[in-house]
Design a protein around this motif. Structure first.
Motif, short mmCIF file in Angstrom:
data_model
loop_
_atom_site.label_atom_id
_atom_site.label_comp_id
_atom_site.label_asym_id
_atom_site.label_seq_id
_atom_site.Cartn_x
_atom_site.Cartn_y
_atom_site.Cartn_z
N PRO A 9 41.49 31.01 57.87
CA PRO A 9 40.56 30.69 57.06
C PRO A 9 38.72 31.47 56.90
N VAL A 10 38.10 31.03 56.18
CA VAL A 10 37.02 32.29 55.93
C VAL A 10 36.40 31.02 55.41
N ARG A 11 34.41 30.77 56.41
CA ARG A 11 33.80 29.91 55.30
C ARG A 11 32.28 30.44 55.73
N GLY A 12 31.48 30.45 54.74
CA GLY A 12 30.69 30.81 54.87
C GLY A 12 29.85 32.24 54.46
N ARG A 13 29.57 33.42 55.42
CA ARG A 13 29.52 34.49 55.39
C ARG A 13 30.44 35.20 55.94
N TYR A 14 30.83 36.39 55.34
CA TYR A 14 32.15 36.72 56.55
C TYR A 14 32.34 38.07 55.97
N ALA B 20 42.70 38.58 50.78
CA ALA B 20 41.92 37.77 51.10
C ALA B 20 42.12 37.21 49.40
N VAL B 21 42.66 35.62 50.06
CA VAL B 21 43.78 35.27 49.49
C VAL B 21 42.64 33.52 48.94
N TRP B 22 42.74 33.03 47.61
CA TRP B 22 41.63 32.45 47.27
C TRP B 22 42.61 32.03 46.02
N ASP B 23 42.94 31.20 46.30
CA ASP B 23 43.39 30.06 45.81
C ASP B 23 45.39 30.59 45.31
N ASP B 24 45.34 30.42 44.62
CA ASP B 24 46.53 31.77 43.49
C ASP B 24 46.72 33.25 43.62
N ALA B 25 45.40 33.56 43.58
CA ALA B 25 44.88 34.50 43.70
C ALA B 25 44.86 35.02 44.54
N VAL B 26 45.00 36.99 44.84
CA VAL B 26 45.33 38.07 45.98
C VAL B 26 43.61 38.55 45.87
N ILE B 27 43.00 38.91 46.65
CA ILE B 27 42.01 39.66 46.02
C ILE B 27 41.84 40.70 47.09
N GLU B 28 42.13 42.14 46.77
CA GLU B 28 42.56 42.98 47.28
C GLU B 28 40.42 43.88 47.93
N VAL B 29 40.06 43.75 49.07
CA VAL B 29 38.89 45.03 49.04
C VAL B 29 39.46 45.69 50.23
N ALA B 30 39.09 47.74 49.09
CA ALA B 30 39.76 48.19 50.05
C ALA B 30 38.61 49.57 49.61
N ARG B 31 38.58 50.45 50.41
CA ARG B 31 38.38 51.94 50.38
C ARG B 31 39.36 53.15 49.66
N ARG B 32 38.82 53.91 48.63
CA ARG B 32 39.57 54.98 47.52
C ARG B 32 38.66 56.16 47.41
N GLY B 33 39.17 57.16 47.84
CA GLY B 33 37.99 57.84 47.36
C GLY B 33 36.04 57.77 47.75
N GLY B 34 36.73 57.25 49.36
CA GLY B 34 34.90 56.63 49.79
C GLY B 34 34.16 56.10 49.20
N ASN B 35 35.02 54.99 48.27
CA ASN B 35 34.15 54.35 48.09
C ASN B 35 35.01 52.92 48.12
N ASP B 36 34.10 51.83 48.08
CA ASP B 36 34.79 50.51 48.35
C ASP B 36 34.70 50.25 47.14
N ILE B 37 36.28 48.92 47.25
CA ILE B 37 36.87 48.33 45.70
C ILE B 37 36.90 47.45 46.21
N VAL B 38 37.31 46.43 45.07
CA VAL B 38 37.09 45.29 44.52
C VAL B 38 38.27 45.58 43.64
N GLU C 245 36.29 28.57 49.91
CA GLU C 245 37.43 29.53 51.37
C GLU C 245 38.14 30.51 51.29
N LEU C 246 37.78 31.16 51.91
CA LEU C 246 38.72 32.78 51.74
C LEU C 246 40.09 32.50 53.17
N VAL C 247 41.17 32.71 52.80
CA VAL C 247 41.93 33.42 54.15
C VAL C 247 42.13 34.31 53.33
N ILE C 248 42.05 34.79 55.22
CA ILE C 248 42.36 36.78 55.20
C ILE C 248 42.98 37.23 56.57
#
Length: 210
Positions: A17-22, A35-53, A10-13
């Protein structure tokens, strides 16, 4: 960008809460979603025309071993009253990034003119964090010696009606790229490389020294 979670994961966005495909959907340039995963925070962003994680975790050594950032002693010499010169139209300005091959484009609204020790200087300004404020990226002859090589930044409050601004280089700070190679910070435009030693503000972080 799409993430597919295994059963029981599960992610929390945005608090949901999000499950399966998002599917994250379009992300605007310089924007991002956490996106929060347990204690981790995962940033999904766009920089310079590129998607980054970018994952962030509180146990990362960059945080747990952080010693603080050394600074120069405050000095009134480095508080300069200048003049803001607005461009007729904002100028699209392409600058490099701390990640090789990546570029950022900013709409520069104008320039700041000021003197240090009688020497006339000028810096291109970008929009600041708040409406009307300015953000000034720069390097100087201390860069790569006592201060971080790639960039520092000074925030400038909204210019007065007559264009008067105050640049306090004692408040010059590092960007995230001074602390981690995973940042995508913009570099100053070429004209913002000052030919003086700005011995004010933050220095090279302890972790980057030596």
């Amino acid at each position: 960008m799409v993430v597919t979670l295994d059963e029981g994961e599960e992610l929390v966005i945005d608090g949901t809460p999000v499950r399966g495909r998002y599917e994250f959907g379009p992300i605007a340039e310089r924007d991002g979603v956490n996106a929060v995963w347990d204690d981790a925070v995962i940033e999904v962003a766009r920089r310079g025309g590129n998607d980054i994680v970018r994952p962030r975790h509180p146990n990362n050594q960059l945080r747990t071993a952080f010693q603080g950032t050394p600074t120069f002693a405050p000095d009134p010499k480095w508080v300069a009253t200048g003049r803001y010169v607005r461009f007729e139209q904002p100028r699209p300005t392409t600058v490099g990034a701390s990640v090789e091959g990546l570029e950022h484009v900013y709409e520069a609204p104008g320039q700041v003119e000021f003197d240090i020790d009688g020497q006339p200087l000028r810096l291109t300004a970008f929009p600041g964090k708040n409406p009307g404020d300015l953000s000034v990226l720069f390097t100087d002859t201390t860069s790569g010696v006592t201060t971080y090589a790639a960039n520092r930044v000074v925030q400038v409050s909204t210019p007065a009606a007559d264009g008067t601004v105050v640049l306090d280089f004692n408040r010059a700070v590092n960007l995230p790229c001074a602390y981690t190679d995973l940042a995508t910070c913009p570099l100053p435009p070429a004209e913002n490389r000052l030919p003086i030693a700005v011995e004010a503000g933050e220095k090279i972080p302890y972790e980057r020294q030596g």
